[in-house]
Design an enzyme around this catalytic site. Structure first.
Site, PDB file in Angstrom:
ATOM      1  N   LYS A  44       0.836  -1.217   0.000  1.00  0.00           N
ATOM      2  CA  LYS A  44       0.000   0.000   0.000  1.00  0.00           C
ATOM      3  C   LYS A  44       0.863   1.257   0.000  1.00  0.00           C
ATOM      4  O   LYS A  44       0.367   2.369  -0.031  1.00  0.00           O
ATOM      5  CB  LYS A  44      -0.891   0.001   1.250  1.00  0.00           C
ATOM      6  CG  LYS A  44      -2.094  -0.925   1.154  1.00  0.00           C
ATOM      7  CD  LYS A  44      -2.773  -1.169   2.486  1.00  0.00           C
ATOM      8  CE  LYS A  44      -3.321   0.006   3.178  1.00  0.00           C
ATOM      9  NZ  LYS A  44      -4.075  -0.374   4.408  1.00  0.00           N
ATOM     10  N   LYS A  46       2.682   2.154   2.594  1.00  0.00           N
ATOM     11  CA  LYS A  46       2.624   2.678   3.965  1.00  0.00           C
ATOM     12  C   LYS A  46       3.619   1.908   4.833  1.00  0.00           C
ATOM     13  O   LYS A  46       3.856   0.727   4.624  1.00  0.00           O
ATOM     14  CB  LYS A  46       1.226   2.441   4.569  1.00  0.00           C
ATOM     15  CG  LYS A  46       0.151   3.410   4.136  1.00  0.00           C
ATOM     16  CD  LYS A  46      -1.106   3.178   5.003  1.00  0.00           C
ATOM     17  CE  LYS A  46      -2.014   4.381   4.983  1.00  0.00           C
ATOM     18  NZ  LYS A  46      -3.154   4.243   5.897  1.00  0.00           N
TER      19      LYS A  46
HETATM   20  N1  C2G Z   1     -10.688   7.085   8.906  1.00  0.00           N
HETATM   21  C1  C2G Z   1     -11.666   8.019   9.271  1.00  0.00           C
HETATM   22  N2  C2G Z   1     -11.277   9.253   9.654  1.00  0.00           N
HETATM   23  C2  C2G Z   1      -9.963   9.596   9.706  1.00  0.00           C
HETATM   24  C3  C2G Z   1      -8.975   8.652   9.362  1.00  0.00           C
HETATM   25  C4  C2G Z   1      -9.369   7.391   8.957  1.00  0.00           C
HETATM   26  O1  C2G Z   1     -12.875   7.723   9.229  1.00  0.00           O
HETATM   27  N3  C2G Z   1      -9.631  10.864  10.103  1.00  0.00           N
HETATM   28  C5  C2G Z   1     -11.128   5.757   8.468  1.00  0.00           C
HETATM   29  C6  C2G Z   1     -10.706   5.432   7.038  1.00  0.00           C
HETATM   30  O2  C2G Z   1     -11.635   5.979   6.106  1.00  0.00           O
HETATM   31  C7  C2G Z   1     -10.730   3.907   7.038  1.00  0.00           C
HETATM   32  C8  C2G Z   1     -10.330   3.558   8.492  1.00  0.00           C
HETATM   33  O3  C2G Z   1     -10.512   4.764   9.268  1.00  0.00           O
HETATM   34  O4  C2G Z   1     -12.049   3.425   6.791  1.00  0.00           O
HETATM   35  C9  C2G Z   1      -8.895   3.091   8.600  1.00  0.00           C
HETATM   36  O5  C2G Z   1      -8.068   4.085   8.025  1.00  0.00           O
HETATM   37  P1  C2G Z   1      -6.541   3.686   7.660  1.00  0.00           P
HETATM   38  O6  C2G Z   1      -5.937   2.999   8.807  1.00  0.00           O
HETATM   39  O7  C2G Z   1      -5.903   4.879   7.055  1.00  0.00           O
HETATM   40  O8  C2G Z   1      -6.781   2.562   6.550  1.00  0.00           O
HETATM   41  P2  C2G Z   1      -6.481   2.661   4.991  1.00  0.00           P
HETATM   42  O9  C2G Z   1      -5.047   2.941   4.750  1.00  0.00           O
HETATM   43  O10 C2G Z   1      -7.512   3.549   4.424  1.00  0.00           O
HETATM   44  O11 C2G Z   1      -6.680   1.118   4.553  1.00  0.00           O
HETATM   45  O12 C2G Z   1      -8.357  -2.440   1.923  1.00  0.00           O
HETATM   46  C10 C2G Z   1      -8.636  -1.190   2.524  1.00  0.00           C
HETATM   47  C11 C2G Z   1      -7.408  -0.589   3.149  1.00  0.00           C
HETATM   48  O13 C2G Z   1      -6.758  -1.518   3.995  1.00  0.00           O
HETATM   49  C12 C2G Z   1      -7.811   0.655   3.927  1.00  0.00           C
END
Ligand code: C2G
Length: 148
Positions: A44, A46
């Site tokens: 990803k 990350k």
């Molecule tokens: N999220 C949120 N508000 C934020 C930050 C994150 O609602 N300020 C939500 C994101 O939209 C996501 C969840 O928290 O639904 C997890 O966010 P991340 O850990 O950044 O995950 P991500 O990198 O988006 O990975 O297959 C899907 C991926 O694994 C998603």
């Protein structure tokens, strides 16, 4: 029992993550969270500060999380929906539309992201603070050397 599923890295857990998980859980009776493994995070683009094991342990401590599974690849979602008998797939709306293919297998809901907080911002802010501290300690050292 209405089963809910969501995916994410959940590094440096913050309010945005918790509000997403709580809202997802409130839409059903059971929440399964697929946490991106360190290897999948590399795919990803990350690099989580916290290991998968620690991110798993932290999420398992939340009352709104019933089960944690590993997210190893993009392609596992359909298999997971079937394997865990999922009724509802939930993601933050930064993913709006990206997982609509799952509508063939379960409900799909995108919830509004929480504004003003992100793991990226936390990391950037901490980097700035560290730079300030390094600058200050260098100044102190220079001042001490001048005194000697
Ligand atoms: N999220 C949120 N508000 C934020 C930050 C994150 O609602 N300020 C939500 C994101 O939209 C996501 C969840 O928290 O639904 C997890 O966010 P991340 O850990 O950044 O995950 P991500 O990198 O988006 O990975 O297959 C899907 C991926 O694994 C998603």
């Amino acid at each position: 029992m209405k089963k809910v599923l969501t995916y994410g890295t959940f590094d440096l857990l913050h309010k945005g993550h918790v509000l997403l998980l709580q809202r997802a859980r409130a839409l059903g009776d059971h929440l399964t969270v697929a946490i991106s493994t360190d290897e999948f995070n590399a795919i990803k683009g990350k690099k989580a500060y916290t290991s998968w094991e620690d991110r798993k342990m932290i999420l398992e401590a939340l009352a709104c999380v019933d089960e944690v599974i590993p997210e190893n690849e993009w392609e596992q979602k359909v298999k997971d929906v079937k394997k865990y008998d999922i009724d509802l797939f939930v993601m933050g709306d930064d993913w709006e539309g990206k997982f609509d293919f799952l509508k063939e297998y379960c409900q799909v809901v995108y919830l509004p992201r929480t504004e003003g907080v992100s793991t990226t911002k936390i990391k950037e802010d901490l980097k700035e603070i560290k730079a300030e501290v390094d600058k200050l300690s260098q100044k102190i050292e220079e001042d001490i050397n001048e005194e000697i």
